[in-house]
Design an enzyme around this catalytic site. Structure first.
Site, PDB file in Angstrom:
ATOM      1  N   GLY A   7      51.383 -41.857  38.704  1.00 29.73           N
ATOM      2  CA  GLY A   7      50.219 -40.956  38.229  1.00 29.73           C
ATOM      3  C   GLY A   7      50.337 -39.698  39.054  1.00 29.73           C
ATOM      4  O   GLY A   7      49.937 -39.584  40.010  1.00 29.73           O
ATOM      5  N   LEU A   8      50.947 -38.721  38.135  1.00 31.40           N
ATOM      6  CA  LEU A   8      51.130 -37.410  38.592  1.00 31.40           C
ATOM      7  C   LEU A   8      50.619 -36.370  37.984  1.00 31.40           C
ATOM      8  O   LEU A   8      51.040 -35.259  37.525  1.00 31.40           O
ATOM      9  CB  LEU A   8      52.739 -37.350  38.783  1.00 31.40           C
ATOM     10  CG  LEU A   8      53.564 -38.190  39.781  1.00 31.40           C
ATOM     11  CD1 LEU A   8      55.150 -37.987  39.444  1.00 31.40           C
ATOM     12  CD2 LEU A   8      53.085 -37.746  41.409  1.00 31.40           C
ATOM     13  N   MET A  11      45.580 -34.099  40.234  1.00 32.27           N
ATOM     14  CA  MET A  11      45.509 -34.509  41.724  1.00 32.27           C
ATOM     15  C   MET A  11      46.752 -35.088  42.340  1.00 32.27           C
ATOM     16  O   MET A  11      46.903 -34.919  43.334  1.00 32.27           O
ATOM     17  CB  MET A  11      44.207 -35.407  41.757  1.00 32.27           C
ATOM     18  CG  MET A  11      44.082 -35.619  43.376  1.00 32.27           C
ATOM     19  SD  MET A  11      42.161 -36.511  43.565  1.00 32.27           S
ATOM     20  CE  MET A  11      41.199 -35.110  43.516  1.00 32.27           C
ATOM     21  N   ARG A  31      53.880 -41.257  32.898  1.00 32.58           N
ATOM     22  CA  ARG A  31      54.360 -41.182  31.537  1.00 32.58           C
ATOM     23  C   ARG A  31      54.879 -40.094  31.177  1.00 32.58           C
ATOM     24  O   ARG A  31      55.634 -40.166  30.033  1.00 32.58           O
ATOM     25  CB  ARG A  31      53.238 -41.993  30.765  1.00 32.58           C
ATOM     26  CG  ARG A  31      52.843 -43.396  31.008  1.00 32.58           C
ATOM     27  CD  ARG A  31      51.988 -44.082  30.206  1.00 32.58           C
ATOM     28  NE  ARG A  31      50.574 -43.317  30.303  1.00 32.58           N
ATOM     29  CZ  ARG A  31      49.684 -43.692  29.425  1.00 32.58           C
ATOM     30  NH1 ARG A  31      49.748 -44.638  28.622  1.00 32.58           N
ATOM     31  NH2 ARG A  31      48.526 -43.021  29.564  1.00 32.58           N
ATOM     32  N   SER A 122      38.627 -37.307  47.767  1.00 35.20           N
ATOM     33  CA  SER A 122      37.885 -35.952  47.349  1.00 35.20           C
ATOM     34  C   SER A 122      38.588 -34.831  47.771  1.00 35.20           C
ATOM     35  O   SER A 122      39.276 -34.676  48.837  1.00 35.20           O
ATOM     36  CB  SER A 122      36.352 -35.979  47.962  1.00 35.20           C
ATOM     37  OG  SER A 122      35.796 -34.851  47.483  1.00 35.20           O
ATOM     38  N   GLY A 124      39.602 -32.470  44.943  1.00 33.21           N
ATOM     39  CA  GLY A 124      39.834 -31.725  43.483  1.00 33.21           C
ATOM     40  C   GLY A 124      41.301 -30.884  43.543  1.00 33.21           C
ATOM     41  O   GLY A 124      42.191 -31.237  44.309  1.00 33.21           O
ATOM     42  N   LYS A 174      33.105 -43.768  48.579  1.00 30.90           N
ATOM     43  CA  LYS A 174      33.409 -42.553  47.775  1.00 30.90           C
ATOM     44  C   LYS A 174      32.488 -42.450  46.510  1.00 30.90           C
ATOM     45  O   LYS A 174      32.037 -41.408  46.009  1.00 30.90           O
ATOM     46  CB  LYS A 174      34.815 -42.685  47.071  1.00 30.90           C
ATOM     47  CG  LYS A 174      35.240 -41.785  46.141  1.00 30.90           C
ATOM     48  CD  LYS A 174      35.259 -39.958  46.746  1.00 30.90           C
ATOM     49  CE  LYS A 174      35.995 -39.253  45.806  1.00 30.90           C
ATOM     50  NZ  LYS A 174      35.386 -39.129  44.354  1.00 30.90           N
ATOM     51  N   HIS A 177      29.306 -41.016  48.011  1.00 30.21           N
ATOM     52  CA  HIS A 177      29.740 -39.582  48.107  1.00 30.21           C
ATOM     53  C   HIS A 177      29.523 -38.799  46.763  1.00 30.21           C
ATOM     54  O   HIS A 177      28.954 -37.864  46.642  1.00 30.21           O
ATOM     55  CB  HIS A 177      31.096 -39.206  48.623  1.00 30.21           C
ATOM     56  CG  HIS A 177      31.975 -38.165  48.322  1.00 30.21           C
ATOM     57  ND1 HIS A 177      32.381 -37.618  47.217  1.00 30.21           N
ATOM     58  CD2 HIS A 177      32.149 -37.224  49.544  1.00 30.21           C
ATOM     59  CE1 HIS A 177      32.754 -36.385  47.390  1.00 30.21           C
ATOM     60  NE2 HIS A 177      32.737 -36.087  48.750  1.00 30.21           N
ATOM     61  N   TYR A 182      26.128 -35.417  42.899  1.00 29.51           N
ATOM     62  CA  TYR A 182      25.412 -35.107  41.652  1.00 29.51           C
ATOM     63  C   TYR A 182      24.529 -34.533  42.229  1.00 29.51           C
ATOM     64  O   TYR A 182      23.640 -33.581  41.414  1.00 29.51           O
ATOM     65  CB  TYR A 182      25.042 -36.616  41.009  1.00 29.51           C
ATOM     66  CG  TYR A 182      26.187 -37.047  39.970  1.00 29.51           C
ATOM     67  CD1 TYR A 182      27.600 -36.986  40.292  1.00 29.51           C
ATOM     68  CD2 TYR A 182      25.788 -37.636  38.849  1.00 29.51           C
ATOM     69  CE1 TYR A 182      28.626 -37.548  39.752  1.00 29.51           C
ATOM     70  CE2 TYR A 182      26.691 -38.109  38.022  1.00 29.51           C
ATOM     71  CZ  TYR A 182      28.037 -38.025  38.300  1.00 29.51           C
ATOM     72  OH  TYR A 182      29.093 -38.493  37.297  1.00 29.51           O
TER      73      TYR A 182
END
Length: 304
Positions: A7-8, A11, A31, A122, A124, A174, A177, A182
């Site tokens: 998963g690249l 993030m 993918r 966390s 982003g 998390k 967090h 929110y």
């Protein structure tokens, strides 16, 4: 040290870059091969064309880190890797997975002799340069093996990360967090909407936000991002006031109900996001722009 990463995206790709800067060898699979190819050229990532190839390229005991969407996608990869990894290997889930799913997956993998680590991440789109806050659930022996990776990803080796406890505790932390996030975002958005609404004062929202960033008790990174947004466009007329919820806000609200602990601020912030979907109010527009600033989340335009 060597790590396999699946998963690249935004993030995951930046995490791979930060690890490579720290001298850690990263074998990556995605993918979308464009993401993998760019990382090969940019930072020397070793590309794998399948999860099976990735596992075979790693030396045992292997560490494989998933940075995938929570839910069915992560579930499918956990199941698939449980059949390919060997006893003593470690699988890390860096997604925003529901902590009860994490506990279940950890037990399933333990039956196969595979160690499971849940890492709430966390930071982003700013994590590459600033480092990531990491909340890690793992048994002590597993954590000691992944600790060099955690230190390399964190803002500094001695801060910005915490071993929260056993498997499941990282994703639980998390989740809370994000529930707090929110509530904070909602408070800023509502406050600036009130300031904008007092048109007779002709208030400069950008100047006010900038002043609050220094010395004020409400200063924060979210305020910094809000100041950046307002400095570029105070009216936000072309921003679609649609604020998505990632799922963690819902889980936090449900956790409050299950524990019987009042969480009115976080729960109402979630409700406000629901109500934004279809209403063009100023506070929702600013919320949408805050999400874009820290997470790179797309913001539709009213012109679309």
């Amino acid at each position: 040290m060597q790590l396999g990463m699946i998963g690249l995206g935004k993030m995951g790709g930046n995490m791979a870059r930060r690890l490579r800067r720290a001298g850690i060898e990263v074998v990556g699979y995605n993918r979308n091969t464009d993401a993998t190819d760019s990382l090969v050229a940019e930072c020397g990532l070793i590309a794998a064309d399948s999860t099976e190839a990735l596992v075979n390229l790693l030396q045992g005991p292997r560490i494989v880190w998933l940075m995938l969407p929570a839910g069915d996608v992560t579930e499918s990869y956990v199941v698939s890797l449980s059949e390919r990894l060997q006893p003593g290997d470690i699988l890390v889930d860096g997604a925003n997975s529901f902590y009860k799913d994490t506990v279940r997956r950890g037990a399933m993998l333990a039956d196969a002799g595979i160690h499971f680590v849940d890492a709430g991440v966390s930071g982003g789109v700013w994590g590459l340069e600033n480092g990531y806050a990491l909340m890690v659930g793992a048994e002590a022996t597993s954590f000691s093996q992944v600790e060099p990776l955690i230190r390399a990803l964190a803002p500094a080796a001695d801060r910005g990360w915490v071993h929260t406890g056993p498997v499941g505790s990282g994703h639980f932390t998390k989740m809370i967090h994000n529930g707090i996030e929110y509530g904070m975002m909602q408070a800023y958005a509502e406050g600036f909407a009130l300031l904008k609404g007092r048109t007779d004062f002709n208030l400069d929202l950008a100047a006010i936000a900038e002043s609050w960033r220094h010395g004020s008790v409400i200063r924060s990174w979210l305020l910094d991002l809000s100041a950046d947004v307002l400095g570029g466009d105070q009216q936000l007329e072309d921003v679609d006031a649609f604020v998505a919820d990632s799922g963690e806000g819902r889980w936090t609200a449900m956790e409050g109900i299950e524990q019987g602990i009042p969480t009115p601020v976080m729960s109402l912030a979630l409700m406000a996001r629901f109500s934004s979907q279809g209403q063009q109010d100023y506070s929702s527009k600013l919320l949408a722009m805050m999400r874009k600033q820290f997470g790179g989340h797309a913001v539709p335009s009213t012109k679309d």
